[in-house]
Every structure is written in structure tokens, then in C-alpha cells.
Scaffold this motif. Structure first.
Motif, PDB file in Angstrom:
ATOM      1  N   LEU A   1      26.181  46.769 -10.910  1.00 40.60           N
ATOM      2  CA  LEU A   1      26.707  46.917  -9.563  1.00 40.60           C
ATOM      3  C   LEU A   1      27.787  45.876  -9.282  1.00 40.60           C
ATOM      4  N   VAL A   2      27.572  44.637  -9.725  1.00 39.18           N
ATOM      5  CA  VAL A   2      28.583  43.597  -9.525  1.00 39.18           C
ATOM      6  C   VAL A   2      29.857  43.948 -10.288  1.00 39.18           C
ATOM      7  N   ALA A   3      29.723  44.545 -11.479  1.00 35.62           N
ATOM      8  CA  ALA A   3      30.899  44.987 -12.228  1.00 35.62           C
ATOM      9  C   ALA A   3      31.678  46.030 -11.431  1.00 35.62           C
ATOM     10  N   ARG A   4      30.973  46.864 -10.683  1.00 32.06           N
ATOM     11  CA  ARG A   4      31.642  47.859  -9.847  1.00 32.06           C
ATOM     12  C   ARG A   4      32.323  47.201  -8.654  1.00 32.06           C
ATOM     13  N   LEU A   5      31.602  46.302  -7.985  1.00 32.81           N
ATOM     14  CA  LEU A   5      32.184  45.616  -6.827  1.00 32.81           C
ATOM     15  C   LEU A   5      33.374  44.754  -7.227  1.00 32.81           C
ATOM     16  N   ASP A   6      33.344  44.216  -8.450  1.00 30.71           N
ATOM     17  CA  ASP A   6      34.427  43.367  -8.933  1.00 30.71           C
ATOM     18  C   ASP A   6      35.765  44.090  -8.870  1.00 30.71           C
ATOM     19  N   ASN A   7      35.730  45.413  -8.996  1.00 30.32           N
ATOM     20  CA  ASN A   7      36.958  46.193  -8.958  1.00 30.32           C
ATOM     21  C   ASN A   7      37.632  46.150  -7.590  1.00 30.32           C
ATOM     22  N   PHE A   8      36.855  45.857  -6.544  1.00 29.67           N
ATOM     23  CA  PHE A   8      37.394  45.856  -5.183  1.00 29.67           C
ATOM     24  C   PHE A   8      37.610  44.453  -4.637  1.00 29.67           C
ATOM     25  N   ALA A   9      37.275  43.429  -5.413  1.00 34.34           N
ATOM     26  CA  ALA A   9      37.341  42.043  -4.938  1.00 34.34           C
ATOM     27  C   ALA A   9      38.699  41.427  -5.241  1.00 34.34           C
ATOM     28  N   PRO A  10      39.173  40.511  -4.380  1.00 31.07           N
ATOM     29  CA  PRO A  10      40.450  39.837  -4.636  1.00 31.07           C
ATOM     30  C   PRO A  10      40.380  38.869  -5.804  1.00 31.07           C
ATOM     31  N   GLY A  11      39.188  38.332  -6.114  1.00 32.68           N
ATOM     32  CA  GLY A  11      38.987  37.451  -7.264  1.00 32.68           C
ATOM     33  C   GLY A  11      37.949  38.049  -8.187  1.00 32.68           C
ATOM     34  N   ARG A  12      37.462  37.254  -9.147  1.00 30.78           N
ATOM     35  CA  ARG A  12      36.448  37.711 -10.070  1.00 30.78           C
ATOM     36  C   ARG A  12      35.049  37.473  -9.509  1.00 30.78           C
ATOM     37  N   LEU A  13      34.133  38.391  -9.813  1.00 33.48           N
ATOM     38  CA  LEU A  13      32.726  38.261  -9.462  1.00 33.48           C
ATOM     39  C   LEU A  13      31.927  38.209 -10.764  1.00 33.48           C
ATOM     40  N   MET A  14      30.935  37.309 -10.809  1.00 33.58           N
ATOM     41  CA  MET A  14      30.122  37.165 -12.016  1.00 33.58           C
ATOM     42  C   MET A  14      28.655  37.001 -11.664  1.00 33.58           C
ATOM     43  N   VAL A  15      27.801  37.357 -12.616  1.00 30.61           N
ATOM     44  CA  VAL A  15      26.360  37.140 -12.497  1.00 30.61           C
ATOM     45  C   VAL A  15      25.945  36.240 -13.648  1.00 30.61           C
ATOM     46  N   LEU A  16      25.163  35.205 -13.358  1.00 30.06           N
ATOM     47  CA  LEU A  16      24.650  34.314 -14.392  1.00 30.06           C
ATOM     48  C   LEU A  16      23.126  34.395 -14.444  1.00 30.06           C
ATOM     49  N   GLY A  17      22.593  34.441 -15.662  1.00 29.55           N
ATOM     50  CA  GLY A  17      21.148  34.388 -15.828  1.00 29.55           C
ATOM     51  C   GLY A  17      20.484  35.752 -15.823  1.00 29.55           C
TER      52      GLY A  17
ATOM     53  N   VAL B   1      18.770  47.202  -7.983  1.00 36.87           N
ATOM     54  CA  VAL B   1      19.008  47.274  -6.539  1.00 36.87           C
ATOM     55  C   VAL B   1      19.371  48.700  -6.154  1.00 36.87           C
ATOM     56  N   SER B   2      19.129  49.014  -4.898  1.00 36.80           N
ATOM     57  CA  SER B   2      19.518  50.299  -4.321  1.00 36.80           C
ATOM     58  C   SER B   2      20.145  50.037  -2.970  1.00 36.80           C
ATOM     59  N   GLY B   3      21.057  50.914  -2.570  1.00 37.27           N
ATOM     60  CA  GLY B   3      21.663  50.756  -1.253  1.00 37.27           C
ATOM     61  C   GLY B   3      23.089  51.252  -1.230  1.00 37.27           C
ATOM     62  N   SER B   4      23.715  51.062  -0.080  1.00 33.75           N
ATOM     63  CA  SER B   4      25.101  51.456   0.120  1.00 33.75           C
ATOM     64  C   SER B   4      25.870  50.229   0.584  1.00 33.75           C
ATOM     65  N   PHE B   5      26.917  49.861  -0.159  1.00 34.81           N
ATOM     66  CA  PHE B   5      27.600  48.595   0.075  1.00 34.81           C
ATOM     67  C   PHE B   5      29.083  48.832   0.369  1.00 34.81           C
ATOM     68  N   PRO B   6      29.613  48.245   1.457  1.00 31.98           N
ATOM     69  CA  PRO B   6      31.028  48.443   1.793  1.00 31.98           C
ATOM     70  C   PRO B   6      31.949  47.810   0.767  1.00 31.98           C
ATOM     71  N   THR B   7      32.980  48.537   0.396  1.00 35.18           N
ATOM     72  CA  THR B   7      33.948  48.008  -0.565  1.00 35.18           C
ATOM     73  C   THR B   7      35.102  47.295   0.119  1.00 35.18           C
ATOM     74  N   ASN B   8      35.188  47.408   1.447  1.00 37.17           N
ATOM     75  CA  ASN B   8      36.257  46.716   2.176  1.00 37.17           C
ATOM     76  C   ASN B   8      35.817  45.339   2.656  1.00 37.17           C
ATOM     77  N   ASP B   9      34.586  44.945   2.348  1.00 38.88           N
ATOM     78  CA  ASP B   9      34.086  43.608   2.676  1.00 38.88           C
ATOM     79  C   ASP B   9      33.164  43.178   1.543  1.00 38.88           C
ATOM     80  N   VAL B  10      33.771  42.921   0.389  1.00 32.64           N
ATOM     81  CA  VAL B  10      32.994  42.623  -0.816  1.00 32.64           C
ATOM     82  C   VAL B  10      32.207  41.331  -0.663  1.00 32.64           C
ATOM     83  N   ALA B  11      32.763  40.356   0.059  1.00 30.21           N
ATOM     84  CA  ALA B  11      32.065  39.081   0.251  1.00 30.21           C
ATOM     85  C   ALA B  11      30.714  39.301   0.930  1.00 30.21           C
ATOM     86  N   SER B  12      30.689  40.142   1.971  1.00 32.20           N
ATOM     87  CA  SER B  12      29.430  40.432   2.662  1.00 32.20           C
ATOM     88  C   SER B  12      28.474  41.203   1.755  1.00 32.20           C
TER      89      SER B  12
END
Length: 321
Positions: A263-279, A286-297
Motif C-alpha cells: 500500500l505504501v508503494a502505491r501511495l508513494d506514487n502520489f507523494a511529493p517525496g519518497r515514502l518507505m517502510v522499515l522493519g 490493512v484495509s480501507g480507503s485512503f485519499p491520494t490528494n493528502d498522502v501525509a494524512s
């Protein structure tokens, strides 16, 4: 001896996390004590941290030298000659490699963009009309290459998400390639998702044939069907809610029991910088619906959902752990 120590992936992840925390100068006294305890608990911990420091120093040093150099002291042509002199060839190549590695990390899409005919921006869904009259809707930060010469109707989705509304033309098929997947249709409406290593195809209307590049297996999809294609070939098709599959067209990513890493790999496509997961937290689902116009939230929401934390190391990198 240090050369005999075999580092675990957990140690590497922990070393990276401690490094970004300390580099950001955000550690409290208690956290500094926790860091010292971790460092001294195992020889591998110290080695992993030392290797991380060396790695980042190699990446940062070329940029630092450029930033602090005084352009008025030496003519530009002389600095270029000096840089590529035989005595500095080895270190120059290493520095260039380090800079290129950093560029690739911060902008992994650069190579795709060079190959693409169409690249969308980071904030909108773009509708394009193709030469044969077919329409394609591209998600933010997506890229396609096209070939419509000599009667061909070929599109390659280099990255991102696309929804195709294909114009029927007797005798001429319409092909889409994305990663390991090849989609062949005559006239239909379907979605292609190529945000991770696997490609997912979902059909709204009509029928498509999905196969691998090696054509070792294929599957026919009808309305409401979807299939994933990866290194292991074409997976079993499943019935899906096509509206959920196409939720990106309305500014959201809707998922059901998806690994956090994916999911983070998908959101990374809409983020102004890079997103990473460690560990190991990346293996939680996870399940849900997440806005792509507010990736930080969305990122903060995900951290709460999986019991993780978020640290922003710079404007270009945010980590969840």
C-alpha cells in the motif's frame, strides 16, 4: 572479526532508522540512552550502524563538495579537467555513482519518463485521446509509451494506473503491456494497475485476454473480473468490486487486506517525496480507503492502524516504522 559478522535484515533496518533519527537531531536524552544500549547490545548492531554511516557519507560528500566550492577561485574548465584527471578517476567514478544512486532513490521515475510519450503530473487524473479514437485516463504520476504506426495499437504502461476505453475496430486488436502482463482486447473498458512489482487488470465492460510476456499462460476476463500478473505468472482470476478497483479516478486508493509495504508503494506514487517502510511492520495487512490528494494524512492514518510511528527525515523522505 567484523568480517565474520553476518548482519540480519532487522539489524540493517534498525541501523537505518537510528541513523535518520540521529541525523534529524530529534532524539531525547532517553532515546540517546536507548540508542547506546542498542549499539552495545550486539557486535552486528554496531557494524550495521557503521556501514549505514559510511553509505550516507559516500552519497552526501559529492554534493557537499559542490556546495562549498567557490566558483570564482578556479575557472570552470580547469575544475572539469581536474575532476577527470587520471589521478582522480577512481574517486570521481565513485562520487558520480553515489550521486546517481541518490538521484535514482529520490527520483526513481526518471528513466521511465525518458521512455514515455505521456507523463502525468502528481496531482490530477488526466484524460487522453489516442490516435485510434480510444481514450485513456491516467492516474497522477503515471507514464505510458505508445505505438500506433503501421496499423498497430500498442500501449505500454511504464508505471502507475490507467483506465482504457477502447474503440472497437474490426480485425485490429488493442494491446497494453505493463510489467509482466500483456492485455489484448478488441473493444472494452478495463483498468490496469502497475504500481508495485505485480500488474493487476480489472474489467468493467467487454472481455480481455491477459497473458505474460513469455505467453506461458493466459486467462480471459469478463465484467467484474480481475487478475494479478507477476514473476510467478498469471494468478487465478477473482471477482472484484470494479468501482473499488477504479477508486483512484476519484482521488482515493481503496484496498482490502493489503500488506502495508504494498500500500505504501502505491501511495508513494502520489507523494511529493519518497515514502518507505522499515522493519517487519511492512508485513501487516490493512484495509480501507485512503485519499491520494493528502498522502501525509493517509500515511499518519496507516501508522495508527498498524501501531507504527512516522518520522519525516527531510522534505524528500518520510518513513513509517
Amino acid at each position: 572479526m567484523q568480517g565474520d559478522v553476518k548482519l540480519t535484515e532487522a539489524q540493517k533496518d534498525e541501523a537505518a532508522l537510528w541513523h535518520v533519527k540521529r541525523a534529524g537531531g530529534s532524539l531525547s536524552a532517553a532515546q540517546e540512552q536507548e540508542f547506546d544500549a542498542w549499539l552495545n547490545a550486539d557486535t552486528g548492531n554496531r557494524l550495521a550502524y557503521d556501514q549505514m554511516r559510511v553509505l550516507w557519507a559516500q552519497v552526501e560528500e559529492p554534493a557537499r563538495r559542490i556546495a562549498v566550492s567557490d566558483a570564482g577561485q578556479v575557472p570552470v574548465w580547469q575544475r572539469v579537467l581536474d575532476w577527470f584527471s587520471p589521478l582522480r578517476t577512481v574517486t570521481s567514478c565513485a562520487a558520480v555513482a553515489a550521486v546517481l544512486a541518490m538521484v535514482a532513490f529520490l527520483n526513481p521515475d526518471a528513466l521511465d519518463n525518458l521512455q514515455a510519450d505521456i507523463v502525468t503530473d502528481a496531482a490530477t487524473v488526466t484524460e487522453m485521446r489516442l490516435p485510434d479514437g480510444s481514450a485513456v485516463f491516467l492516474a497522477a504520476n503515471s507514464a505510458i509509451a505508445t505505438d500506433f504506426e503501421d496499423g498497430k495499437r500498442d500501449v505500454e504502461l511504464l508505471r502507475g494506473q490507467a483506465f482504457f476505453d477502447v474503440m472497437h475496430r474490426d480485425g485490429d486488436s488493442f494491446r497494453v503491456r505493463a510489467g509482466m502482463a500483456t492485455v489484448e482486447v478488441v473493444g472494452t473498458r478495463f483498468n490496469v494497475d502497475y504500481l508495485t512489482h505485480d500488474t493487476t487488470v480489472g474489467v468493467e465492460e467487454g472481455a480481455v485476454r491477459v497473458s505474460t510476456g513469455a505467453d506461458t499462460g493466459s486467462v480471459m476476463l469478463g465484467p467484474g473480473d480481475a487478475v494479478a500478473v507477476g514473476a510467478g505468472g498469471v494468478q487465478a482470476k477473482e471477482v472484484v468490486d470494479i468501482a473499488s478497483v477504479q477508486s483512484w479516478m476519484h482521488g482515493r486508493l481503496s484496498v482490502q487486506n493489503v500488506r502495508l509495504d504494498d500500500l505504501v508503494a502505491r501511495l508513494d506514487n502520489f507523494a511529493p517525496g519518497r515514502l518507505m517502510v522499515l522493519g517487519n511492520i511492512g508485513n501487516k495487512t490493512v484495509s480501507g480507503s485512503f485519499p491520494t490528494n493528502d498522502v501525509a494524512s493517509s500515511f499518519e492514518t496507516l501508522a495508527v492502524a498498524v501501531g507504527g510511528s512516522v518520522i519525516k527525515t527531510s522534505p524528500w523522505l518520510t518513513i513509517i516504522y
